[in-house]
Design a protein around this motif. Structure first.
Motif, PDB file in Angstrom:
ATOM      1  N   ARG A 169       0.861  -1.186   0.000  1.00  0.00           N
ATOM      2  CA  ARG A 169       0.000   0.000   0.000  1.00  0.00           C
ATOM      3  C   ARG A 169       0.897   1.235   0.000  1.00  0.00           C
ATOM      4  NH1 ARG A 169      -2.365  -2.224   5.360  1.00  0.00           N
ATOM      5  NH2 ARG A 169      -2.094  -3.916   3.971  1.00  0.00           N
ATOM      6  N   PRO A 170       0.344   2.401  -0.252  1.00  0.00           N
ATOM      7  CA  PRO A 170       1.172   3.613  -0.346  1.00  0.00           C
ATOM      8  C   PRO A 170       1.936   3.917   0.941  1.00  0.00           C
ATOM      9  CG  PRO A 170      -1.006   4.000  -1.239  1.00  0.00           C
ATOM     10  CD  PRO A 170      -1.050   2.653  -0.578  1.00  0.00           C
ATOM     11  N   LEU A 171       3.166   4.379   0.760  1.00  0.00           N
ATOM     12  CA  LEU A 171       4.025   4.749   1.882  1.00  0.00           C
ATOM     13  C   LEU A 171       4.803   6.001   1.511  1.00  0.00           C
ATOM     14  CD1 LEU A 171       5.441   4.170   4.623  1.00  0.00           C
ATOM     15  CD2 LEU A 171       7.083   2.787   3.333  1.00  0.00           C
ATOM     16  N   PRO A 203       4.504  25.062   5.956  1.00  0.00           N
ATOM     17  CA  PRO A 203       3.691  24.763   4.769  1.00  0.00           C
ATOM     18  C   PRO A 203       4.221  23.586   3.949  1.00  0.00           C
ATOM     19  CG  PRO A 203       4.130  27.119   4.894  1.00  0.00           C
ATOM     20  CD  PRO A 203       4.972  26.448   5.941  1.00  0.00           C
ATOM     21  N   ARG A 204       5.528  23.422   3.905  1.00  0.00           N
ATOM     22  CA  ARG A 204       6.098  22.319   3.130  1.00  0.00           C
ATOM     23  C   ARG A 204       5.739  20.963   3.739  1.00  0.00           C
ATOM     24  NH1 ARG A 204      11.700  23.801   1.375  1.00  0.00           N
ATOM     25  NH2 ARG A 204      10.434  25.247   0.187  1.00  0.00           N
ATOM     26  N   VAL A 205       5.859  20.844   5.058  1.00  0.00           N
ATOM     27  CA  VAL A 205       5.476  19.592   5.725  1.00  0.00           C
ATOM     28  C   VAL A 205       3.982  19.343   5.512  1.00  0.00           C
ATOM     29  CG1 VAL A 205       5.197  18.445   7.965  1.00  0.00           C
ATOM     30  CG2 VAL A 205       7.327  19.655   7.434  1.00  0.00           C
ATOM     31  N   ARG A 206       3.178  20.369   5.720  1.00  0.00           N
ATOM     32  CA  ARG A 206       1.728  20.223   5.529  1.00  0.00           C
ATOM     33  C   ARG A 206       1.397  19.807   4.100  1.00  0.00           C
ATOM     34  NH1 ARG A 206      -0.321  25.596   8.762  1.00  0.00           N
ATOM     35  NH2 ARG A 206       0.001  24.746  10.857  1.00  0.00           N
ATOM     36  N   HIS A 207       2.083  20.399   3.143  1.00  0.00           N
ATOM     37  CA  HIS A 207       1.847  20.066   1.727  1.00  0.00           C
ATOM     38  C   HIS A 207       2.100  18.582   1.467  1.00  0.00           C
ATOM     39  CE1 HIS A 207       2.181  19.937  -2.616  1.00  0.00           C
ATOM     40  NE2 HIS A 207       3.387  19.425  -2.456  1.00  0.00           N
ATOM     41  N   PHE A 215      -2.178  12.138   1.780  1.00  0.00           N
ATOM     42  CA  PHE A 215      -3.501  11.694   2.217  1.00  0.00           C
ATOM     43  C   PHE A 215      -4.554  11.926   1.138  1.00  0.00           C
ATOM     44  CE2 PHE A 215      -2.180  12.173   6.879  1.00  0.00           C
ATOM     45  CZ  PHE A 215      -1.916  10.828   6.978  1.00  0.00           C
ATOM     46  N   ALA A 216      -4.508  13.062   0.466  1.00  0.00           N
ATOM     47  CA  ALA A 216      -5.491  13.354  -0.579  1.00  0.00           C
ATOM     48  C   ALA A 216      -5.409  12.336  -1.714  1.00  0.00           C
ATOM     49  CB  ALA A 216      -5.274  14.758  -1.118  1.00  0.00           C
ATOM     50  N   ARG A 217      -4.204  11.967  -2.048  1.00  0.00           N
ATOM     51  CA  ARG A 217      -4.026  11.035  -3.156  1.00  0.00           C
ATOM     52  C   ARG A 217      -4.402   9.603  -2.793  1.00  0.00           C
ATOM     53  NH1 ARG A 217       1.395  10.112  -6.760  1.00  0.00           N
ATOM     54  NH2 ARG A 217       0.426   8.681  -8.205  1.00  0.00           N
ATOM     55  N   HIS A 218      -4.110   9.198  -1.561  1.00  0.00           N
ATOM     56  CA  HIS A 218      -4.271   7.784  -1.228  1.00  0.00           C
ATOM     57  C   HIS A 218      -5.430   7.453  -0.291  1.00  0.00           C
ATOM     58  CE1 HIS A 218      -0.651   6.941  -3.392  1.00  0.00           C
ATOM     59  NE2 HIS A 218      -0.014   7.881  -2.715  1.00  0.00           N
ATOM     60  N   LEU A 219      -6.000   8.447   0.374  1.00  0.00           N
ATOM     61  CA  LEU A 219      -7.102   8.149   1.289  1.00  0.00           C
ATOM     62  C   LEU A 219      -8.438   8.681   0.815  1.00  0.00           C
ATOM     63  CD1 LEU A 219      -5.429   8.740   4.769  1.00  0.00           C
ATOM     64  CD2 LEU A 219      -5.766   6.599   3.551  1.00  0.00           C
TER      65      LEU A 219
END
Length: 127
Positions: free
Chosen positions: A30-32, A111-115, A121-125
């Motif tokens: 699964r994605p990591l 912002p970089r960590v948040r991005h 999460f947006a891509r995989h969840l």
């Protein structure tokens, strides 16, 4: 998701290497996301772990590795914004700040960590 964590068990003794976790030995199904910094104190050990396991982890296309430059390990915590304030108030030296969160400004690191986390999460969840 691994925020600058190790991929192996602690070594049994000095000068030894710890056994790799299964995810590092066999890859993932699964994605990591492996998110790290260029100032991680354990970088040499983590690099050995990664090199020995990278082929297995990348073989399925699920693993992504990203890095926050000019940063240190604690940039993934509230220290990213607190340490510069402590330094500005004279309560922390520049050297201590760099050791804790790196030289990167919080306006860049937070912002970089948040991005990276949000994108993962947006891509995989969000399915």
């Amino acid at each position: 998701m691994v925020l600058e964590g190790y991929l192996n068990h602690p070594p049994q003794g000095p000068g030894q290497e710890g056994e790799l976790y299964p995810v590092a030995r066999f890859g993932v199904d699964r994605p990591l996301l492996l998110l790290g910094t260029d100032g991680f104190i354990g970088q040499a050990a983590a690099k050995r772990e990664l090199e020995s396991s990278w082929a297995a982890m990348l073989s399925d296309g699920c693993t992504r590795r990203r890095q926050i430059d000019r940063a240190a390990h604690w940039v993934f915590t509230d220290y990213a914004s607190l340490a510069p304030q402590l330094q500005a108030a004279g309560l922390m030296t520049a050297e201590a700040r760099r050791a804790l969160v790196g030289a990167v400004e919080p306006a860049v690191s937070v912002p970089r960590v948040r991005h990276h986390v949000r994108s993962f999460f947006a891509r995989h969840l969000a399915r």
